[in-house]
Write a protein that holds these residues in place. Structure first.
Motif, PDB file in Angstrom:
ATOM      1  N   MET A 252     -53.322  -1.494   0.239  1.00  0.00           N
ATOM      2  CA  MET A 252     -52.928  -2.855   0.605  1.00  0.00           C
ATOM      3  C   MET A 252     -51.426  -3.020   0.397  1.00  0.00           C
ATOM      4  O   MET A 252     -50.913  -2.712  -0.671  1.00  0.00           O
ATOM      5  CB  MET A 252     -53.681  -3.866  -0.251  1.00  0.00           C
ATOM      6  N   ILE A 253     -50.763  -3.510   1.398  1.00  0.00           N
ATOM      7  CA  ILE A 253     -49.310  -3.675   1.313  1.00  0.00           C
ATOM      8  C   ILE A 253     -48.969  -4.991   0.612  1.00  0.00           C
ATOM      9  O   ILE A 253     -49.492  -6.048   0.968  1.00  0.00           O
ATOM     10  CB  ILE A 253     -48.682  -3.607   2.730  1.00  0.00           C
ATOM     11  N   GLN A 254     -48.102  -4.872  -0.414  1.00  0.00           N
ATOM     12  CA  GLN A 254     -47.641  -6.036  -1.173  1.00  0.00           C
ATOM     13  C   GLN A 254     -46.219  -6.382  -0.742  1.00  0.00           C
ATOM     14  O   GLN A 254     -45.450  -5.492  -0.366  1.00  0.00           O
ATOM     15  CB  GLN A 254     -47.604  -5.708  -2.678  1.00  0.00           C
TER      16      GLN A 254
ATOM     17  N   LYS B 287     -50.739   9.028 -12.399  1.00  0.00           N
ATOM     18  CA  LYS B 287     -50.473  10.392 -11.961  1.00  0.00           C
ATOM     19  C   LYS B 287     -51.349  10.719 -10.760  1.00  0.00           C
ATOM     20  O   LYS B 287     -52.567  10.459 -10.778  1.00  0.00           O
ATOM     21  CB  LYS B 287     -50.782  11.369 -13.107  1.00  0.00           C
ATOM     22  N   GLY B 288     -50.752  11.248  -9.710  1.00  0.00           N
ATOM     23  CA  GLY B 288     -51.493  11.591  -8.491  1.00  0.00           C
ATOM     24  C   GLY B 288     -51.447  10.506  -7.437  1.00  0.00           C
ATOM     25  O   GLY B 288     -51.686  10.777  -6.257  1.00  0.00           O
ATOM     26  N   GLU B 289     -51.120   9.282  -7.851  1.00  0.00           N
ATOM     27  CA  GLU B 289     -50.952   8.216  -6.865  1.00  0.00           C
ATOM     28  C   GLU B 289     -49.548   8.299  -6.256  1.00  0.00           C
ATOM     29  O   GLU B 289     -48.634   8.873  -6.843  1.00  0.00           O
ATOM     30  CB  GLU B 289     -51.142   6.834  -7.512  1.00  0.00           C
ATOM     31  N   SER B 290     -49.423   7.693  -5.090  1.00  0.00           N
ATOM     32  CA  SER B 290     -48.114   7.617  -4.446  1.00  0.00           C
ATOM     33  C   SER B 290     -47.716   6.160  -4.246  1.00  0.00           C
ATOM     34  O   SER B 290     -48.569   5.288  -4.065  1.00  0.00           O
ATOM     35  CB  SER B 290     -48.140   8.320  -3.083  1.00  0.00           C
TER      36      SER B 290
ATOM     37  N   PHE C 254     -42.950   7.978  -2.952  1.00  0.00           N
ATOM     38  CA  PHE C 254     -42.691   8.573  -4.277  1.00  0.00           C
ATOM     39  C   PHE C 254     -44.032   8.965  -4.887  1.00  0.00           C
ATOM     40  O   PHE C 254     -44.913   8.114  -5.049  1.00  0.00           O
ATOM     41  CB  PHE C 254     -41.978   7.572  -5.186  1.00  0.00           C
ATOM     42  N   GLU C 255     -44.182  10.241  -5.226  1.00  0.00           N
ATOM     43  CA  GLU C 255     -45.449  10.760  -5.757  1.00  0.00           C
ATOM     44  C   GLU C 255     -45.353  10.840  -7.278  1.00  0.00           C
ATOM     45  O   GLU C 255     -44.498  11.542  -7.821  1.00  0.00           O
ATOM     46  CB  GLU C 255     -45.708  12.144  -5.163  1.00  0.00           C
ATOM     47  N   ALA C 256     -46.261  10.145  -7.973  1.00  0.00           N
ATOM     48  CA  ALA C 256     -46.222  10.087  -9.444  1.00  0.00           C
ATOM     49  C   ALA C 256     -46.702  11.405 -10.036  1.00  0.00           C
ATOM     50  O   ALA C 256     -47.790  11.883  -9.725  1.00  0.00           O
ATOM     51  CB  ALA C 256     -47.086   8.937  -9.951  1.00  0.00           C
TER      52      ALA C 256
ATOM     53  N   ILE D 115     -50.799   4.221  -2.984  1.00  0.00           N
ATOM     54  CA  ILE D 115     -51.758   5.045  -2.249  1.00  0.00           C
ATOM     55  C   ILE D 115     -52.464   5.962  -3.244  1.00  0.00           C
ATOM     56  O   ILE D 115     -51.808   6.758  -3.941  1.00  0.00           O
ATOM     57  CB  ILE D 115     -51.037   5.887  -1.177  1.00  0.00           C
ATOM     58  N   SER D 116     -53.793   5.826  -3.342  1.00  0.00           N
ATOM     59  CA  SER D 116     -54.581   6.716  -4.198  1.00  0.00           C
ATOM     60  C   SER D 116     -55.159   7.819  -3.337  1.00  0.00           C
ATOM     61  O   SER D 116     -55.721   7.558  -2.274  1.00  0.00           O
ATOM     62  CB  SER D 116     -55.703   5.948  -4.879  1.00  0.00           C
TER      63      SER D 116
END
Lengths: 196, 196
Positions: free
Chosen positions: B1-3, B17-20, B162-164, B193-194
């Protein structure tokens, strides 16, 4: 009285408002990492981000202020016989020597030397900011943003003066990174000058 | 969902971690100041000095890591439809608006917005690092080191991912400084993004 910082080591000391710090390169082509904290509240420290922003310039020299993370002027650069310093790069560290030099048993670097020297004053390693890297020569390629670490422009006896604008705690090193000093580990000298 | 982050404001949120994190410029020519802390120990934060040192480049884009003050990789830049960001300048602040713009009653800026958004997580203002300034366009003159703040290269709908690489606390703004965004205050959008 001129003090000598042996190669690959560092010191911490107080510098009072109105005093000046003269950082000397006794042999030439050596770098000194300089950090400063408010002596009475070490949560306030030099800020490369604010100093570069307010100067609108990455290379600072005579007349330029070095600002804190609270936008106070901590130091002002006085006489400067070199005119080229770096304010982009973190102090060299064990992690840096692993990542960039591939060292298996890395030296603790300026970061480790600063952390050890500042510990008695209650400054935690996490709080060590990007240093003002006296005499460090870091050109930038404007198209790609690539940086290179070149031999300093300083010759034997060159110096830069920093005028304290508040009571400060100073951390200062003779840099431990080969590339910064044209691959010869050398001392740094300094002198605290009290006016009046 | 875009905020959506309204003009001249900021938010803080967790990114696992692993989310973007996808940062979007919905109208074009706007800047977002991004800071990140270790979610489990906020003494660890992004470090411009270490990131620039290890990349040997001041302009970071796809594939480049953003390192912490402990030399851990916090974020990695993924897809990037713009390719020009700044990592030199502090978030704009009331002090910056006074010093550079001469404002008598300055806005609290990205710094104030980040401080307010991060306070509930226990992050003190002094601990806010130089931000990764998404879409900010800051050319450097290689001879003098002079910087200028130019309109961003981003057009409407452009974005950077950006990838955590660890559990993070993120601070993110729609920048409050006129010069950063070609003098029109605009919103910023973002999406977490998950994967899987």
């Amino acid at each position: 009285m001129i003090q000598t910082i042996p190669p690959r080591s560092g010191v911490a000391f107080e510098l009072r408002k109105g005093e000046s710090l003269r950082v000397i390169d006794p042999q030439g082509e050596q770098v000194a990492d300089l950090v400063a904290f408010n002596r009475h509240d070490t949560g306030e420290a030099i800020s490369s981000g604010r100093s570069i922003d307010y100067a609108s310039r990455i290379y600072l020299s005579t007349g330029d202020p070095i600002y804190s993370n609270r936008s106070s002027v901590m130091l002002r650069i006085g006489e400067d016989t070199v005119g080229r310093h770096d304010f982009l790069l973190s102090p060299c560290s064990a992690e840096m020597f692993r990542i960039l030099y591939g060292d298996d048993k890395p030296h603790r670097g300026c970061f480790g030397n600063l952390a050890a020297a500042l510990a008695p004053y209650g400054v935690q390693p996490d709080a060590i900011p990007t240093a003002f890297n006296v005499f460090m020569n870091v050109p930038v390629d404007p198209a790609t943003g690539a940086i290179t670490v070149e031999p300093p422009l300083s010759r034997a006896g060159d110096y830069t003066v920093f005028e304290a604008q508040m009571d400060l705690l100073i951390g200062l090193t003779a840099c431990s990174a080969g590339q910064s000093n044209n691959f010869a580990f050398k001392p740094i000298q300094y002198e605290v000058i009290s006016h009046g």
